[in-house]
Design a protein around this motif. Structure first.
Motif, mmCIF file in Angstrom:
data_model
loop_
_atom_site.group_PDB
_atom_site.id
_atom_site.type_symbol
_atom_site.label_atom_id
_atom_site.label_comp_id
_atom_site.label_asym_id
_atom_site.label_seq_id
_atom_site.Cartn_x
_atom_site.Cartn_y
_atom_site.Cartn_z
ATOM 1 N N SER A 171 0.844 -1.190 0.000
ATOM 2 C CA SER A 171 0.000 0.000 0.000
ATOM 3 C C SER A 171 0.879 1.240 0.000
ATOM 4 O O SER A 171 2.093 1.159 0.232
ATOM 5 C CB SER A 171 -0.908 0.028 1.235
ATOM 6 O OG SER A 171 -0.123 0.184 2.418
ATOM 7 N N LYS A 190 -3.664 -6.466 -8.793
ATOM 8 C CA LYS A 190 -3.937 -5.383 -7.850
ATOM 9 C C LYS A 190 -4.928 -4.366 -8.412
ATOM 10 O O LYS A 190 -5.190 -4.302 -9.623
ATOM 11 C CB LYS A 190 -2.628 -4.680 -7.473
ATOM 12 C CG LYS A 190 -1.754 -5.509 -6.529
ATOM 13 C CD LYS A 190 -2.467 -5.772 -5.221
ATOM 14 C CE LYS A 190 -1.617 -6.517 -4.227
ATOM 15 N NZ LYS A 190 -2.323 -6.809 -2.970
ATOM 16 N N LYS A 234 -5.162 2.077 -6.464
ATOM 17 C CA LYS A 234 -4.092 2.061 -5.466
ATOM 18 C C LYS A 234 -2.716 2.110 -6.137
ATOM 19 O O LYS A 234 -1.768 2.700 -5.602
ATOM 20 C CB LYS A 234 -4.226 0.825 -4.582
ATOM 21 C CG LYS A 234 -5.488 0.848 -3.723
ATOM 22 C CD LYS A 234 -5.596 -0.380 -2.828
ATOM 23 C CE LYS A 234 -6.867 -0.316 -1.980
ATOM 24 N NZ LYS A 234 -7.008 -1.510 -1.105
ATOM 25 N N GLU A 250 -2.050 5.724 -6.990
ATOM 26 C CA GLU A 250 -1.655 6.478 -5.799
ATOM 27 C C GLU A 250 -0.146 6.366 -5.564
ATOM 28 O O GLU A 250 0.532 7.364 -5.280
ATOM 29 C CB GLU A 250 -2.403 5.958 -4.567
ATOM 30 C CG GLU A 250 -3.859 6.343 -4.479
ATOM 31 C CD GLU A 250 -4.516 5.770 -3.221
ATOM 32 O OE1 GLU A 250 -3.820 5.064 -2.453
ATOM 33 O OE2 GLU A 250 -5.710 6.030 -3.014
#
Length: 274
Positions: A139, A160, A164, A167
């Protein structure tokens, strides 16, 4: 119960390819679990005599060895090819892509950063192609306190969530002098996740079918849960609970990329019979 299937679900290209290779082998040996679905692995063993080994020591001379869809560490693949065995590489092409990128970028002096689960076999295989130690993060939070090198190359585990990954890419672009970003999330993952997101907003209850150790199935369940609180993850129809459907009219159904159609259809029939 009325059941609505997601627009995109189930076996992806890489899994279909690997299953065909295993079926044609008639007694072949898979190095590592071919896919993350134990029931399909059991079917291959019972119907086609496909065996499973986890270490090089278990491979015997003359074996027809099939490399798992998630890939295996580079050194293990090299050692297999040096043995007196026939090797068929069933690594998904979407996994060999980040392997090659990592190998090339690390050779050019970039710090490789992998968005993924360090314990997942796919990530282990991709990591092994870096000539210097790769950084693996699950993360953005795990990257915040990490010292960012000047030159970095970012890849992702194929299953995935895109949001995310973006980001992390934005963070690296802001904090490194040079950032190379390679979107290695596979098309089937995009399509299945988008279809799950759309369907979960239109039904009363959502069922996600797949192996409990399957990363892409877990991602689908997470997305379904976000938009439909009454979402459940099961391996097959035996895991269904009648209470989930009380007062519900429409059930959404999707499945991970390692889930065979025969399991999906069994689940669909069981829900419709409620």
């Amino acid at each position: 119960m009325k059941v609505r299937l997601a627009k995109s679900f189930g076996f992806c290209f890489g899994v279909k390819r690997a299953i065909k290779i295993a079926e044609k082998s008639r007694g072949g040996v898979t190095f590592g679990a071919l896919i993350h679905n134990q029931k399909e692995i059991d079917r291959l063993r019972h119907s086609f005599g496909v065996k499973l080994v986890q270490t090089l020591d278990e491979v015997d001379g003359g074996d027809q060895v099939i490399v798992r869809t998630h890939g295996i560490p580079k050194n293990d693949l090299m050692a297999l090819r040096q043995k007196n065995v026939s090797v068929t590489d069933a690594t998904c092409p979407y996994v060999t892509k980040p392997q090659k990128i990592v190998e090339e970028m690390s050779a050019q002096g970039y710090q490789v950063i992998i968005f993924g689960d360090m314990t997942h076999p796919e990530v282990k295989s991709v990591m092994s192609y870096s000539s210097t130690p790769a950084i693996v993060v699950g993360s953005l939070d795990e990257l915040i306190d990490t010292k960012i090198p000047k030159r970095v190359a970012l890849v992702s585990q194929t299953t995935k969530q895109t949001e995310k990954f973006i980001e992390i890419a934005h963070f690296l672009i802001r904090n490194a002098h040079e950032t190379r970003v390679f979107n290695t999330i596979c098309n089937a993952t995009f399509q299945n996740q988008d279809a799950t997101r759309e369907l979960a907003q239109e039904v009363d209850v959502m069922v996600v079918v797949g192996g409990l150790s399957s990363s892409n199935t877990k991602q689908l369940f997470s997305i379904a849960k976000e938009y439909c609180p009454d979402s459940y993850l099961i391996e097959d129809e035996k895991d269904l609970n009648k209470e989930w459907f009380l007062g519900k009219k429409i059930c959404g159904l999707t499945a991970g990329a390692s889930t065979p159609d025969w399991i999906i259809q069994n689940v669909k029939r069981a829900i419709e019979a409620l």
